[in-house]
Motif scaffolding. Structure first.
Motif, PDB file in Angstrom:
ATOM      1  N   LYS A 164       0.856  -1.181   0.000  1.00  0.00           N
ATOM      2  CA  LYS A 164       0.000   0.000   0.000  1.00  0.00           C
ATOM      3  C   LYS A 164       0.897   1.237   0.000  1.00  0.00           C
ATOM      4  O   LYS A 164       1.837   1.323   0.794  1.00  0.00           O
ATOM      5  N   LEU A 165       0.623   2.166  -0.884  1.00  0.00           N
ATOM      6  CA  LEU A 165       1.433   3.380  -0.959  1.00  0.00           C
ATOM      7  C   LEU A 165       1.006   4.355   0.125  1.00  0.00           C
ATOM      8  O   LEU A 165       0.216   5.262  -0.098  1.00  0.00           O
ATOM      9  N   SER A 166       1.538   4.138   1.312  1.00  0.00           N
ATOM     10  CA  SER A 166       1.228   5.020   2.427  1.00  0.00           C
ATOM     11  C   SER A 166       2.468   5.163   3.301  1.00  0.00           C
ATOM     12  O   SER A 166       3.367   4.318   3.270  1.00  0.00           O
ATOM     13  N   ILE A 167       2.509   6.225   4.047  1.00  0.00           N
ATOM     14  CA  ILE A 167       3.646   6.494   4.929  1.00  0.00           C
ATOM     15  C   ILE A 167       3.815   5.331   5.903  1.00  0.00           C
ATOM     16  O   ILE A 167       2.862   4.890   6.523  1.00  0.00           O
ATOM     17  N   GLY A 168       5.046   4.847   5.984  1.00  0.00           N
ATOM     18  CA  GLY A 168       5.353   3.745   6.890  1.00  0.00           C
ATOM     19  C   GLY A 168       5.399   2.390   6.212  1.00  0.00           C
ATOM     20  O   GLY A 168       5.976   1.451   6.749  1.00  0.00           O
ATOM     21  N   SER A 169       4.794   2.269   5.022  1.00  0.00           N
ATOM     22  CA  SER A 169       4.875   1.002   4.291  1.00  0.00           C
ATOM     23  C   SER A 169       6.323   0.772   3.860  1.00  0.00           C
ATOM     24  O   SER A 169       7.058   1.719   3.584  1.00  0.00           O
ATOM     25  N   VAL A 170       6.710  -0.488   3.780  1.00  0.00           N
ATOM     26  CA  VAL A 170       8.083  -0.837   3.414  1.00  0.00           C
ATOM     27  C   VAL A 170       8.110  -1.384   1.993  1.00  0.00           C
ATOM     28  O   VAL A 170       7.325  -2.266   1.647  1.00  0.00           O
ATOM     29  N   LEU A 171       9.020  -0.841   1.190  1.00  0.00           N
ATOM     30  CA  LEU A 171       9.188  -1.344  -0.169  1.00  0.00           C
ATOM     31  C   LEU A 171      10.165  -2.511  -0.160  1.00  0.00           C
ATOM     32  O   LEU A 171      11.175  -2.481   0.551  1.00  0.00           O
ATOM     33  N   PRO A 172       9.900  -3.539  -0.959  1.00  0.00           N
ATOM     34  CA  PRO A 172      10.799  -4.695  -0.996  1.00  0.00           C
ATOM     35  C   PRO A 172      12.145  -4.342  -1.628  1.00  0.00           C
ATOM     36  O   PRO A 172      12.273  -3.347  -2.356  1.00  0.00           O
ATOM     37  N   ASP A 173      13.139  -5.184  -1.363  1.00  0.00           N
ATOM     38  CA  ASP A 173      14.491  -4.970  -1.890  1.00  0.00           C
ATOM     39  C   ASP A 173      14.534  -5.018  -3.414  1.00  0.00           C
ATOM     40  O   ASP A 173      15.497  -4.546  -4.016  1.00  0.00           O
ATOM     41  N   THR A 174      13.532  -5.589  -4.035  1.00  0.00           N
ATOM     42  CA  THR A 174      13.505  -5.696  -5.492  1.00  0.00           C
ATOM     43  C   THR A 174      13.212  -4.365  -6.171  1.00  0.00           C
ATOM     44  O   THR A 174      13.433  -4.215  -7.366  1.00  0.00           O
ATOM     45  N   VAL A 175      12.730  -3.372  -5.410  1.00  0.00           N
ATOM     46  CA  VAL A 175      12.428  -2.054  -5.963  1.00  0.00           C
ATOM     47  C   VAL A 175      13.691  -1.208  -5.909  1.00  0.00           C
ATOM     48  O   VAL A 175      14.262  -0.987  -4.840  1.00  0.00           O
ATOM     49  N   GLU A 176      14.119  -0.731  -7.073  1.00  0.00           N
ATOM     50  CA  GLU A 176      15.326   0.097  -7.135  1.00  0.00           C
ATOM     51  C   GLU A 176      15.005   1.521  -6.698  1.00  0.00           C
ATOM     52  O   GLU A 176      14.087   2.155  -7.230  1.00  0.00           O
ATOM     53  N   LEU A 177      15.769   2.008  -5.737  1.00  0.00           N
ATOM     54  CA  LEU A 177      15.606   3.378  -5.249  1.00  0.00           C
ATOM     55  C   LEU A 177      16.610   4.271  -5.951  1.00  0.00           C
ATOM     56  O   LEU A 177      17.752   3.861  -6.190  1.00  0.00           O
ATOM     57  N   HIS A 178      16.231   5.500  -6.247  1.00  0.00           N
ATOM     58  CA  HIS A 178      17.082   6.420  -6.989  1.00  0.00           C
ATOM     59  C   HIS A 178      17.439   7.626  -6.122  1.00  0.00           C
ATOM     60  O   HIS A 178      16.602   8.130  -5.375  1.00  0.00           O
ATOM     61  N   GLU A 179      18.666   8.084  -6.285  1.00  0.00           N
ATOM     62  CA  GLU A 179      19.170   9.207  -5.485  1.00  0.00           C
ATOM     63  C   GLU A 179      18.705  10.546  -6.027  1.00  0.00           C
ATOM     64  O   GLU A 179      18.496  10.703  -7.218  1.00  0.00           O
ATOM     65  N   VAL A 180      18.587  11.486  -5.113  1.00  0.00           N
ATOM     66  CA  VAL A 180      18.416  12.896  -5.436  1.00  0.00           C
ATOM     67  C   VAL A 180      19.633  13.583  -4.824  1.00  0.00           C
ATOM     68  O   VAL A 180      19.882  13.431  -3.629  1.00  0.00           O
ATOM     69  N   PRO A 181      20.438  14.305  -5.627  1.00  0.00           N
ATOM     70  CA  PRO A 181      21.634  14.943  -5.075  1.00  0.00           C
ATOM     71  C   PRO A 181      21.326  15.830  -3.865  1.00  0.00           C
ATOM     72  O   PRO A 181      20.343  16.565  -3.863  1.00  0.00           O
ATOM     73  N   ASN A 182      22.148  15.700  -2.849  1.00  0.00           N
ATOM     74  CA  ASN A 182      22.068  16.513  -1.630  1.00  0.00           C
ATOM     75  C   ASN A 182      20.821  16.277  -0.791  1.00  0.00           C
ATOM     76  O   ASN A 182      20.448  17.125   0.013  1.00  0.00           O
ATOM     77  N   VAL A 183      20.152  15.160  -0.988  1.00  0.00           N
ATOM     78  CA  VAL A 183      18.984  14.796  -0.190  1.00  0.00           C
ATOM     79  C   VAL A 183      19.223  13.394   0.337  1.00  0.00           C
ATOM     80  O   VAL A 183      19.639  12.511  -0.409  1.00  0.00           O
ATOM     81  N   LYS A 184      18.967  13.171   1.623  1.00  0.00           N
ATOM     82  CA  LYS A 184      19.261  11.861   2.211  1.00  0.00           C
ATOM     83  C   LYS A 184      18.284  10.777   1.779  1.00  0.00           C
ATOM     84  O   LYS A 184      18.587   9.606   1.835  1.00  0.00           O
ATOM     85  N   TYR A 185      17.105  11.171   1.326  1.00  0.00           N
ATOM     86  CA  TYR A 185      16.094  10.206   0.930  1.00  0.00           C
ATOM     87  C   TYR A 185      16.265   9.801  -0.522  1.00  0.00           C
ATOM     88  O   TYR A 185      16.931  10.467  -1.298  1.00  0.00           O
ATOM     89  N   ARG A 186      15.644   8.692  -0.886  1.00  0.00           N
ATOM     90  CA  ARG A 186      15.646   8.199  -2.260  1.00  0.00           C
ATOM     91  C   ARG A 186      14.214   8.256  -2.779  1.00  0.00           C
ATOM     92  O   ARG A 186      13.278   8.465  -2.026  1.00  0.00           O
TER      93      ARG A 186
END
Length: 99
Positions: free
Chosen positions: A54-76
């Protein structure tokens, strides 16, 4: 009986406070959100599907989902179901969904 009721009420208040604190642990500042939005607009990604999450705050994405960087931001970020999802890379928890 009065002692049990007081203890139960105190416990309930404590749990409510803990829930409120964890919901507010991650706050993306408006400046960071602007940086993320602009970066995502300039670096568009194909939307992916993540069945069972479920796309909601606190849900965990599986390791199979590739996360992408944003320069100078700690989140992906990743685009799921055509929605930009901001993720804590350490826990893979969704911290914000940008419409």
């Amino acid at each position: 009986m009065k002692l049990h009721l007081t203890t139960a009420a105190a416990g309930l208040l404590l749990l409510t406070g803990i829930g409120a604190a964890t919901a507010q642990d991650v706050i993306i500042q408006p400046e960071q959100e602007t940086v993320i939005r602009e970066y995502v607009h300039k670096q568009p990604l194909a939307s992916v599907e993540v069945p069972g999450v479920k796309l909601s705050i606190g849900s965990v994405l599986p390791d199979t989902v590739e996360l992408h960087e944003v320069p100078n931001v700690k989140y992906r970020y990743v685009v799921v179901d055509n929605r930009t999802v901001i993720v804590d890379p350490g826990t893979r928890k969704i911290v914000q969904v940008i419409e």
